[in-house]
Design a protein around this motif. Sequence first.
Motif, PDB file in Angstrom:
ATOM      1  N   UNK A  66       0.857  -1.176   0.000  1.00  0.00           N
ATOM      2  CA  UNK A  66       0.000   0.000   0.000  1.00  0.00           C
ATOM      3  C   UNK A  66       0.900   1.235   0.000  1.00  0.00           C
ATOM      4  N   UNK A  67       0.325   2.395  -0.249  1.00  0.00           N
ATOM      5  CA  UNK A  67       1.123   3.625  -0.244  1.00  0.00           C
ATOM      6  C   UNK A  67       1.790   3.832   1.115  1.00  0.00           C
ATOM      7  N   UNK A  68       1.047   3.530   2.199  1.00  0.00           N
ATOM      8  CA  UNK A  68       1.594   3.722   3.540  1.00  0.00           C
ATOM      9  C   UNK A  68       2.735   2.745   3.805  1.00  0.00           C
ATOM     10  N   UNK A  69       2.567   1.492   3.408  1.00  0.00           N
ATOM     11  CA  UNK A  69       3.623   0.491   3.600  1.00  0.00           C
ATOM     12  C   UNK A  69       4.870   0.857   2.807  1.00  0.00           C
ATOM     13  N   UNK A  70       4.678   1.333   1.591  1.00  0.00           N
ATOM     14  CA  UNK A  70       5.813   1.726   0.757  1.00  0.00           C
ATOM     15  C   UNK A  70       6.552   2.906   1.377  1.00  0.00           C
ATOM     16  N   UNK A  71       5.801   3.857   1.903  1.00  0.00           N
ATOM     17  CA  UNK A  71       6.430   4.985   2.582  1.00  0.00           C
ATOM     18  C   UNK A  71       7.217   4.486   3.789  1.00  0.00           C
ATOM     19  N   UNK A  72       6.643   3.522   4.512  1.00  0.00           N
ATOM     20  CA  UNK A  72       7.329   2.959   5.661  1.00  0.00           C
ATOM     21  C   UNK A  72       8.613   2.253   5.278  1.00  0.00           C
ATOM     22  N   UNK A  73       8.609   1.549   4.151  1.00  0.00           N
ATOM     23  CA  UNK A  73       9.836   0.904   3.678  1.00  0.00           C
ATOM     24  C   UNK A  73      10.906   1.951   3.381  1.00  0.00           C
ATOM     25  N   UNK A  82      16.869   2.326  10.197  1.00  0.00           N
ATOM     26  CA  UNK A  82      16.636   1.032  10.854  1.00  0.00           C
ATOM     27  C   UNK A  82      17.536  -0.055  10.283  1.00  0.00           C
ATOM     28  N   UNK A  83      17.817   0.053   8.975  1.00  0.00           N
ATOM     29  CA  UNK A  83      18.565  -0.992   8.272  1.00  0.00           C
ATOM     30  C   UNK A  83      19.995  -1.123   8.800  1.00  0.00           C
ATOM     31  N   UNK A  84      20.524  -0.077   9.485  1.00  0.00           N
ATOM     32  CA  UNK A  84      21.903  -0.164   9.940  1.00  0.00           C
ATOM     33  C   UNK A  84      22.098  -1.273  10.966  1.00  0.00           C
ATOM     34  N   UNK A  85      21.057  -1.561  11.744  1.00  0.00           N
ATOM     35  CA  UNK A  85      21.118  -2.670  12.697  1.00  0.00           C
ATOM     36  C   UNK A  85      20.290  -3.869  12.245  1.00  0.00           C
ATOM     37  N   UNK A 198       6.076   3.586   9.126  1.00  0.00           N
ATOM     38  CA  UNK A 198       7.089   2.613   9.532  1.00  0.00           C
ATOM     39  C   UNK A 198       6.447   1.421  10.224  1.00  0.00           C
ATOM     40  N   UNK A 199       5.459   1.679  11.074  1.00  0.00           N
ATOM     41  CA  UNK A 199       4.742   0.586  11.732  1.00  0.00           C
ATOM     42  C   UNK A 199       4.021  -0.278  10.709  1.00  0.00           C
ATOM     43  N   UNK A 200       3.411   0.354   9.719  1.00  0.00           N
ATOM     44  CA  UNK A 200       2.719  -0.395   8.663  1.00  0.00           C
ATOM     45  C   UNK A 200       3.698  -1.301   7.926  1.00  0.00           C
ATOM     46  N   UNK A 201       4.903  -0.796   7.651  1.00  0.00           N
ATOM     47  CA  UNK A 201       5.913  -1.622   6.978  1.00  0.00           C
ATOM     48  C   UNK A 201       6.330  -2.789   7.861  1.00  0.00           C
ATOM     49  N   UNK A 202       6.538  -2.545   9.152  1.00  0.00           N
ATOM     50  CA  UNK A 202       6.939  -3.623  10.052  1.00  0.00           C
ATOM     51  C   UNK A 202       5.882  -4.722  10.109  1.00  0.00           C
ATOM     52  N   UNK A 203       4.630  -4.347   9.956  1.00  0.00           N
ATOM     53  CA  UNK A 203       3.564  -5.350   9.926  1.00  0.00           C
ATOM     54  C   UNK A 203       3.651  -6.225   8.677  1.00  0.00           C
TER      55      UNK A 203
END
Length: 221
Positions: A66-73, A82-85, A198-203
């Motif tokens: 979704x647009x929100x998930x993509x923004x979260x990615x 977040x990707x650094x760890x 970001x929360x949407x992406x983590x889901x």
Amino acid sequence: MGFDDTDFIIAKVERAEYYDDLFASAFGDSEVTEDRIATAISQFLSSMISGNSKFDRVNAGEEVFTDLELKGQNVFFGEGRCYTCHSGQDFNNRGFFGGPIGGEWAATANIGLDEVYADNGAGELDPERLGEFKIPTLRNIAQTAPYMHDGRFATLTEVINHYNNNIADHPNLAEELRDWETDGAIKLGLDEVEVQALIAFLHTLTDDSYLSDPKFSDPFE
């Protein structure tokens, strides 16, 4: 698991009658040994592979965010850092942080939870790693609250707020969490929309087929 005597573990397994047939099926006879217990546990744990989340299906071209998930990615791999760890297939940066403990590599980091730690973490074994704790996988992270080594955060929002505004400037703070200009703890400055994205992406890292696999259900129910 709280055991410091392998002979006690062997005796306990031997007393459970249902293990006779299971050991015989797996190893050819019902003898219980330390090596067989270790082999059985390691084989089971090695089978626990989560790889059918929405994130995986999007990468395979089977679904779209979704647009929100993509923004979260984009936040995850961009300004959220977040990707650094949490990089790699398991999102736990295995092998790039931490160092050897007891002959094994331990991926750990001090993420500025406190200025003074009640629990020293990896610092119990190496004073230079005071306040470092294991970097966990983010797969199925939405299902594993509470968060941090001591369960201090009840929600993903609280976790993100920690990184957003509340990182303690501990002397052993991971360099990735330091501001390059001030040398103090970073403040991400994510706005509310970015936090929710970001929360949407983590889901999307939740793998329902893995979580509902009967192979991983309670065998004693």
